[in-house]
Design an enzyme around this catalytic site. Structure first.
Site, PDB file in Angstrom:
ATOM      1  N   GLY A   1       0.803  -1.218   0.000  1.00 37.17           N
ATOM      2  CA  GLY A   1       0.000   0.000   0.000  1.00 37.17           C
ATOM      3  C   GLY A   1       0.837   1.270   0.000  1.00 37.17           C
ATOM      4  O   GLY A   1       0.520   2.245  -0.701  1.00 37.17           O
ATOM      5  N   THR A   2       1.903   1.286   0.777  1.00 33.21           N
ATOM      6  CA  THR A   2       2.722   2.502   0.881  1.00 33.21           C
ATOM      7  C   THR A   2       3.311   2.858  -0.481  1.00 33.21           C
ATOM      8  O   THR A   2       3.268   4.028  -0.899  1.00 33.21           O
ATOM      9  CB  THR A   2       3.855   2.281   1.908  1.00 33.21           C
ATOM     10  OG1 THR A   2       3.258   1.927   3.164  1.00 33.21           O
ATOM     11  CG2 THR A   2       4.692   3.538   2.082  1.00 33.21           C
TER      12      THR A   2
ATOM     13  N   ASN B   1      -8.542   3.586   8.130  1.00 32.96           N
ATOM     14  CA  ASN B   1      -7.883   2.504   8.863  1.00 32.96           C
ATOM     15  C   ASN B   1      -8.049   2.621  10.377  1.00 32.96           C
ATOM     16  O   ASN B   1      -7.855   1.647  11.089  1.00 32.96           O
ATOM     17  CB  ASN B   1      -6.393   2.448   8.514  1.00 32.96           C
ATOM     18  CG  ASN B   1      -5.716   3.785   8.637  1.00 32.96           C
ATOM     19  OD1 ASN B   1      -6.078   4.741   7.931  1.00 32.96           O
ATOM     20  ND2 ASN B   1      -4.750   3.897   9.525  1.00 32.96           N
TER      21      ASN B   1
ATOM     22  N   GLN C   1      -7.702  -0.766   3.195  1.00 29.63           N
ATOM     23  CA  GLN C   1      -8.577  -1.373   4.210  1.00 29.63           C
ATOM     24  C   GLN C   1      -9.909  -1.836   3.628  1.00 29.63           C
ATOM     25  O   GLN C   1     -10.663  -2.518   4.310  1.00 29.63           O
ATOM     26  CB  GLN C   1      -8.840  -0.370   5.349  1.00 29.63           C
ATOM     27  CG  GLN C   1      -7.602   0.031   6.129  1.00 29.63           C
ATOM     28  CD  GLN C   1      -7.050  -1.091   7.016  1.00 29.63           C
ATOM     29  OE1 GLN C   1      -7.731  -2.070   7.320  1.00 29.63           O
ATOM     30  NE2 GLN C   1      -5.802  -0.948   7.422  1.00 29.63           N
TER      31      GLN C   1
ATOM     32  N   GLY D   1      -1.427  -6.781   0.016  1.00 30.67           N
ATOM     33  CA  GLY D   1      -1.669  -8.200   0.258  1.00 30.67           C
ATOM     34  C   GLY D   1      -1.948  -8.561   1.702  1.00 30.67           C
ATOM     35  O   GLY D   1      -2.833  -9.364   1.998  1.00 30.67           O
TER      36      GLY D   1
ATOM     37  N   THR E   1      12.358  -6.567 -10.853  1.00 34.99           N
ATOM     38  CA  THR E   1      11.967  -7.961 -11.075  1.00 34.99           C
ATOM     39  C   THR E   1      10.729  -8.283 -10.244  1.00 34.99           C
ATOM     40  O   THR E   1      10.653  -7.933  -9.061  1.00 34.99           O
ATOM     41  CB  THR E   1      13.127  -8.898 -10.682  1.00 34.99           C
ATOM     42  OG1 THR E   1      14.224  -8.580 -11.541  1.00 34.99           O
ATOM     43  CG2 THR E   1      12.751 -10.359 -10.833  1.00 34.99           C
TER      44      THR E   1
ATOM     45  N   CYS F   1       2.815   6.297  16.687  1.00 40.96           N
ATOM     46  CA  CYS F   1       3.619   6.982  17.683  1.00 40.96           C
ATOM     47  C   CYS F   1       4.852   7.482  16.946  1.00 40.96           C
ATOM     48  O   CYS F   1       5.613   6.697  16.396  1.00 40.96           O
ATOM     49  CB  CYS F   1       3.983   5.955  18.741  1.00 40.96           C
ATOM     50  SG  CYS F   1       5.279   6.403  19.824  1.00 40.96           S
TER      51      CYS F   1
HETATM   52  N1  PLP Z   1      -2.995   2.707   3.656  1.00 42.59           N
HETATM   53  C1  PLP Z   1      -3.770   2.276   4.658  1.00 42.59           C
HETATM   54  C2  PLP Z   1      -5.151   2.799   4.795  1.00 42.59           C
HETATM   55  C3  PLP Z   1      -3.276   1.346   5.564  1.00 42.59           C
HETATM   56  O1  PLP Z   1      -4.049   0.928   6.568  1.00 42.59           O
HETATM   57  C4  PLP Z   1      -1.955   0.864   5.405  1.00 42.59           C
HETATM   58  C5  PLP Z   1      -1.361  -0.069   6.382  1.00 42.59           C
HETATM   59  O2  PLP Z   1      -1.667  -0.028   7.551  1.00 42.59           O
HETATM   60  C6  PLP Z   1      -1.200   1.337   4.323  1.00 42.59           C
HETATM   61  C7  PLP Z   1      -1.754   2.250   3.469  1.00 42.59           C
HETATM   62  C8  PLP Z   1       0.183   0.840   4.069  1.00 42.59           C
HETATM   63  O3  PLP Z   1       0.145  -0.414   3.438  1.00 42.59           O
HETATM   64  P1  PLP Z   1       1.442  -1.374   3.441  1.00 42.59           P
HETATM   65  O4  PLP Z   1       1.593  -1.854   4.850  1.00 42.59           O
HETATM   66  O5  PLP Z   1       1.093  -2.464   2.496  1.00 42.59           O
HETATM   67  O6  PLP Z   1       2.593  -0.564   2.976  1.00 42.59           O
END
Ligand code: PLP
Length: 402
Positions: free
Chosen positions: A71-72, A160, A188, A209, A246, A339
């Site tokens: 996600g990040t 989240n 989420q 994932g 890759t 935190c």
């Molecule tokens: N976005 C939301 C809403 C999330 O809850 C999270 C993870 O807690 C992320 C992005 C980040 O995802 P990842 O842990 O796959 O990088």
């Protein structure tokens, strides 16, 4: 280790057994999906089949699925990539329209562009229920120089921390009206809500994932064919030249298995989890601790709040103290807020919803998922009174000293 009660599925959810099995088999097979020989082509067909399965589960076209590390990365790629590509073509579009309740993967990507690339930001605040309305997005688009200065809108599908679900299709329609790319962080939402990329009006959608019973470190960005986006990584030109590197063939296979399974079982699971959530919430409210629920909440609802999310505030208690005391009692949960640099701060989400700082400090997030049972809820409700009592005494003692 004795059995632990795991109520932190929003942080990461246990991986499905069949996903482990499929990945383990695939890991034993050699093959770079970019190689032209037989092993390479076999790896490529695993990747392409996974792409088709994910697309089918989420209302996307296979060519719209860009594999990422989670996600990040998906959020960063969407926001930085779109801002840079848009600004290069039209320098006047220097503004990001972003909801104030986003995950740090979005917030910090935005702040980085403000700090180093002259971006401006218009924050869209939620209402007291934690909902970002389409009207608020429209107002923000028309502010600060007007829609002609906007490069991107970003509003998450489901929050989240408090689990509120945003009116994504309505926001998508507003963005389409102004012709502004729309990114939604659906990390989420996928596997818990009906997510249809094509119908959502979103240009970009990030998923991960490990929130859907799949592996950590793999995810995808659904990217509309006509989206303009600069890559963040350069190299082999994989994934439509947008995300070089890759491909993690086994991880991608695991992601597809997990997305498919969580979507296929979603409706039954949502009803089951909402029942558990409601029992947890009603049980906590009945404990005479002065507990309140954050975010939109209605018994039985599975559409406006994530079915597995309970977010409680316990007055006079510090969330971190409760977290550690519950952990010592074998119950794992979260406060919901990060935190930073070791200093616990009240959640920006709760503050944006207008919850006073003092109350926001007493936050506990309990999130349920595919392994959750009635026994988990019972264990939490059994431990909470003593934990709250100890946390309250600790808080009073700290106050007296300071
Ligand atoms: N976005 C939301 C809403 C999330 O809850 C999270 C993870 O807690 C992320 C992005 C980040 O995802 P990842 O842990 O796959 O990088």
């Amino acid at each position: 280790m004795p059995n632990r009660v795991y109520l932190d599925h929003a942080a990461t959810s246990p991986i499905y057994a069949e996903v482990i099995e499929a990945m383990a088999k695939q890991m034993a097979v050699v093959g770079n999906a970019s190689s032209l020989h037989t092993s390479g082509r076999n790896a490529r067909s695993v990747v392409e089949e996974a792409r088709e399965r994910i697309a089918a589960a989420l209302g996307a076209r296979p060519s719209e699925v860009i594999f990422t590390s989670g996600g990040t990365e998906g959020d960063n790629l969407a926001i930085k990539g779109t801002y840079r590509a848009t600004r290069r073509i039209d320098a006047a579009r220097d503004r990001l329209v972003v909801s104030g309740i986003e995950h740090h993967a979005v917030l910090d990507a935005v702040e980085a562009l403000v700090a180093t690339e002259d971006a401006r930001v218009t924050w869209v605040e939620p209402d007291g229920d934690g909902v970002v309305t389409a009207d608020a997005v429209r107002t923000a688009l028309e502010a600060d120089g007007g829609a002609g200065t906007a490069a991107l809108v970003s509003v998450m599908w489901a929050n989240n921390e408090v689990g509120t679900v945003q009116p994504i299709a309505e926001i998508g329609a507003v963005c389409a009206e102004f012709g502004i790319p729309f990114h939604t962080d659906a990390v989420q939402a996928v596997g818990h809500l009906g997510v249809d990329f094509g119908a959502s009006g979103a240009t970009m959608l990030a998923l991960s994932g490990h929130k859907v019973g799949g592996p950590q470190g793999v995810g995808a960005l659904l990217l509309a064919r006509d989206a303009r986006l600069d890559p963040l990584t350069h190299g082999g030109g994989q994934e439509r030249q947008v995300r070089s590197g890759t491909l993690d063939v086994a991880g991608i296979l695991g992601l597809a298995e997990a997305v498919e399974k969580s979507c296929a079982t979603r409706e039954g699971e949502a009803a089951r989890l909402a029942k558990l959530r409601d029992r947890l919430v009603e049980g906590a409210l009945a404990l005479d601790l002065g507990v309140s629920v954050s975010g939109y909440y209605e018994e039985g609802d599975v559409e406006r709040r994530l079915p597995g999310n309970a977010h409680l505030r316990v007055p006079g208690c510090d969330g971190d103290s409760m977290l550690y005391l519950l952990d010592a009692a074998g119950v794992e949960c979260s406060t919901g807020s990060a935190c930073q640099a070791g200093v616990p701060r009240p959640s920006h989400v709760l503050l944006a919803m207008g919850i006073p700082e003092e109350q926001a400090r007493g936050a506990l997030r309990l999130t349920l998922g595919h392994t959750s049972t009635d026994d988990d809820v019972d264990a939490f409700l059994r431990e909470l009174p003593a934990v709250a009592e100890r946390a309250r005494r600790a808080q009073e003692a700290t106050r007296k000293v300071s």
